[in-house]
Write a protein that holds these residues in place. Sequence first.
Motif, PDB file in Angstrom:
ATOM      1  N   UNK A 301      23.799  34.368  -1.060  1.00 60.47           N
ATOM      2  CA  UNK A 301      23.773  33.643   0.400  1.00 60.47           C
ATOM      3  C   UNK A 301      24.770  34.939   1.147  1.00 60.47           C
ATOM      4  N   UNK A 302      25.593  35.460   0.370  1.00 64.04           N
ATOM      5  CA  UNK A 302      26.562  36.521   1.116  1.00 64.04           C
ATOM      6  C   UNK A 302      26.126  38.026   0.652  1.00 64.04           C
ATOM      7  N   UNK A 303      25.594  38.005  -0.403  1.00 69.28           N
ATOM      8  CA  UNK A 303      25.300  39.510  -0.834  1.00 69.28           C
ATOM      9  C   UNK A 303      23.649  39.594  -1.279  1.00 69.28           C
ATOM     10  N   UNK A 304      23.067  39.500  -0.142  1.00 74.35           N
ATOM     11  CA  UNK A 304      21.712  39.484  -0.422  1.00 74.35           C
ATOM     12  C   UNK A 304      21.049  40.834  -0.347  1.00 74.35           C
ATOM     13  N   UNK A 305      21.272  41.432  -1.433  1.00 78.65           N
ATOM     14  CA  UNK A 305      20.366  42.843  -1.662  1.00 78.65           C
ATOM     15  C   UNK A 305      18.819  42.416  -1.480  1.00 78.65           C
ATOM     16  N   UNK A 306      18.427  43.321  -0.680  1.00 79.51           N
ATOM     17  CA  UNK A 306      16.846  42.991  -0.309  1.00 79.51           C
ATOM     18  C   UNK A 306      16.115  43.612  -1.235  1.00 79.51           C
ATOM     19  N   UNK A 307      14.704  43.254  -1.189  1.00 80.53           N
ATOM     20  CA  UNK A 307      13.699  43.808  -2.170  1.00 80.53           C
ATOM     21  C   UNK A 307      13.157  45.035  -1.373  1.00 80.53           C
ATOM     22  N   UNK A 308      12.796  46.265  -1.975  1.00 78.21           N
ATOM     23  CA  UNK A 308      12.300  47.391  -1.307  1.00 78.21           C
ATOM     24  C   UNK A 308      11.005  46.870  -0.740  1.00 78.21           C
ATOM     25  N   UNK A 309      10.269  46.106  -1.026  1.00 77.15           N
ATOM     26  CA  UNK A 309       8.894  46.007  -0.093  1.00 77.15           C
ATOM     27  C   UNK A 309       9.401  45.021   1.100  1.00 77.15           C
ATOM     28  N   UNK A 381      17.559  52.089   4.480  1.00 78.83           N
ATOM     29  CA  UNK A 381      17.176  51.090   3.692  1.00 78.83           C
ATOM     30  C   UNK A 381      17.652  51.233   2.275  1.00 78.83           C
ATOM     31  N   UNK A 382      17.598  52.589   1.722  1.00 75.84           N
ATOM     32  CA  UNK A 382      17.746  52.500   0.430  1.00 75.84           C
ATOM     33  C   UNK A 382      19.532  52.450   0.228  1.00 75.84           C
ATOM     34  N   UNK A 383      20.315  53.142   1.228  1.00 74.19           N
ATOM     35  CA  UNK A 383      21.674  52.968   1.319  1.00 74.19           C
ATOM     36  C   UNK A 383      22.296  51.422   1.357  1.00 74.19           C
ATOM     37  N   UNK A 384      21.573  50.719   1.883  1.00 76.11           N
ATOM     38  CA  UNK A 384      21.849  49.489   2.178  1.00 76.11           C
ATOM     39  C   UNK A 384      21.979  48.477   0.688  1.00 76.11           C
ATOM     40  N   UNK A 399      17.523  37.606  -6.969  1.00 76.08           N
ATOM     41  CA  UNK A 399      17.788  36.495  -6.060  1.00 76.08           C
ATOM     42  C   UNK A 399      16.883  35.350  -6.467  1.00 76.08           C
ATOM     43  N   UNK A 400      17.505  34.419  -6.497  1.00 75.69           N
ATOM     44  CA  UNK A 400      16.950  33.115  -7.070  1.00 75.69           C
ATOM     45  C   UNK A 400      15.989  32.286  -6.064  1.00 75.69           C
ATOM     46  N   UNK A 401      16.007  32.741  -4.778  1.00 73.58           N
ATOM     47  CA  UNK A 401      15.469  31.848  -3.822  1.00 73.58           C
ATOM     48  C   UNK A 401      14.135  31.681  -3.746  1.00 73.58           C
ATOM     49  N   UNK A 402      13.275  32.599  -4.555  1.00 74.89           N
ATOM     50  CA  UNK A 402      11.943  32.064  -4.529  1.00 74.89           C
ATOM     51  C   UNK A 402      11.415  32.453  -6.147  1.00 74.89           C
ATOM     52  N   UNK A 403      10.095  33.018  -5.977  1.00 73.71           N
ATOM     53  CA  UNK A 403       9.818  33.098  -7.669  1.00 73.71           C
ATOM     54  C   UNK A 403       9.327  34.759  -7.736  1.00 73.71           C
ATOM     55  N   UNK A 404       9.929  35.762  -7.186  1.00 77.70           N
ATOM     56  CA  UNK A 404       9.435  37.003  -7.337  1.00 77.70           C
ATOM     57  C   UNK A 404       9.687  37.513  -8.917  1.00 77.70           C
TER      58      UNK A 404
END
Length: 452
Positions: A301-309, A381-384, A399-404
């Motif tokens: 919830x607080x450390x949401x690293x994003x997926x590249x896509x 985007x990369x640096x984040x 991240x467990x919030x979906x089914x990637x």
Amino acid sequence: MFKAFFEALFRSWLSIVGSVLTTVSAGVFLVLLVVAELNPGFGGGYGGIVAFLFLPPFFVLGLVLIPLGLARARRRKEPARAPVIDFNLPRTRALATVVGALTVVNVGVVGTATYKGVSTMESPEFCGGACHSVMHPEYAAWQRGPHSKVACTRCHVGSGAEWFVRGKATGVRQLVSVARGTFERPIPTPVENLRPANETCEGCHARDRIMRDRLKVFDRFAEDEGNTWKKTVLLNKTKAVHWHLDGAVRFRSDRRRLVVAEVARPLPDGGVRTWRNEALDGGAALEVFRTMDCTDCHNRPAHAYQRPKDEVDRALASGALDRTLPFVRREGLRLLLKDWPSWDAARAGIATELKAFYAAGYAATVTPGRAEAAATTLFELYQRNVFPEMKVGWKTYPDFRDHEDDSGCFRCHSSDLVSADGAKIPTRCEVCHVTLAEEEEQPEILDALSGE
Ligand code: HEC
Ligand code: HEC
Ligand code: HEC
Ligand code: HEC
Ligand code: HEC
């Protein structure tokens, strides 16, 4: 009055050192205190640490040295005699007044320092800023996330004496490992040390407020020359999903909670239904038992690293990344996924490769300036999300919030887990969401909703 005090003081080098230490650290402390009050977060978190954690020990050391020195001086003069305190002597009265007044000041300084020290250690600047490179990834992700106004300690320490002590105990151990450089890279996720989410999260998110279904639109882009814009529309059955909170679902997994070996749920009739992954049973590493709470799905919830896509698609949708650049979705993603050894290498490499790509195929339409601008956005985007120094890559913290990648919900909602009577935890898409459109250019449902 002061003369008597100083005469006593200067009789021993110990008490001289003590007074210098105390006076200097108190002076610096007070100056820093004023500066810190006037501009919070000064010195990027280090100011507070110097003022409130580093100085007070010197201050107290000085205070201890002064009477020690005085006692030694006295013993040298009149050995084997206990000091006689005679308040009839004006000298003694004067000394007592000065010592009394200074004690009030000292108690004030030590009290403020303790209070400030504790609140400094609770501040996100301390957690994320002080252990700079160590927790930089978590700090950076937190700053951009929806909980950037929620202090680290709200989730990691929380209120209550027991959790305070536990938090400080792990904190001290962590500080030592940071100082010795022995901490793990990347930092392991603290499954055992997190406060029970029901106490932390539900302090702000009332249960009845999260029991509502939501319509969500996802912007997606194709890997074609025109980066075709597509939309996915889901009706999330959020109410049904949050069933788990009352369901008291228990599971056994590895420490990272990635591989689930066994799931159990109590049934209304008092029995328990258990699903097992027969292929995994007995796996020695799978020994974390948990009752599901918020963080088994919302683990970031607080450390949401994003997926590249997701990062690239969001940048294209917002316009941060120029959508009119041919193949920028495909090329951008390719460059983000490269294994760059450092940020500097990534910055330079992304720019060089992207400019070369457009120079080779699109020299007539794409100026080097446009390619350069896109490369800059891609590097941001990369640096984040990627921190080579801490060995944090795109996939370090799932991240467990979906089914990637068949993770998240599908750790349990999978045909690998089977109950004794052959039943599975449901995998039908509609149990969780109605997929109203999947990567369509012009979803009918959105036209219908917009009334066109
Ligand atoms: C809203 C709650 C919340 C807040 C606020 C929060 N964290 Fe976390 N943090 C978590 C959760 C939950 C995890 C466990 C993640 C997991 O299980 O994947 C975690 C994990 C971590 C980890 C372990 C490594 C990792 O990424 O899994 C570190 C380090 C960390 N947090 C530091 C911080 C710092 C520093 C701050 C403040 C700048 C902070 N946290 C604020 C909830 C929070
Ligand atoms: C101090 C209050 C507070 C605490 C504690 C807190 N949150 Fe939040 N949370 C918020 C606020 C405020 C928002 C909305 C931020 C926004 O809309 O930008 C939010 C947003 C969210 C969202 C995103 C909702 C959405 O609209 O997509 C999720 C999921 C969430 N929180 C889960 C959690 C979890 C899980 C925890 C415990 C680990 C937690 N929160 C702890 C205040 C809190
Ligand atoms: C079984 C997994 C799971 C558990 C456990 C879970 N959630 Fe959720 N939650 C979801 C999903 C899936 C959604 C829908 C996705 C979305 O809307 O972003 C969601 C949505 C949300 C939202 C946004 C919904 C809204 O109406 O604004 C919040 C806030 C939230 N959850 C908080 C929590 C809190 C707090 C807990 C613990 C008390 C919790 N969730 C437990 C999976 C879960
Ligand atoms: C740790 C295991 C586990 C995880 C992870 C998990 N679930 Fe479940 N889920 C269960 C179990 C067990 C049931 C009950 C199945 C049954 O009784 O047939 C269930 C039931 C459900 C149901 C049906 C509730 C109903 O109304 O009958 C929904 C919807 C659901 N889960 C959504 C999700 C979503 C979405 C996620 C991911 C964000 C998720 N689950 C993650 C174990 C899990
Ligand atoms: C156990 C619950 C569950 C099941 C079963 C499930 N999903 Fe999902 N799915 C989710 C959740 C949770 C999300 C994330 C929703 C969000 O972010 O708001 C999601 C997201 C998606 C997305 C959006 C992806 C994106 O980010 O663009 C698609 C497409 C999707 N699911 C397709 C499917 C399909 C097809 C099936 C059936 C084979 C399926 N799902 C089964 C829970 C489930």
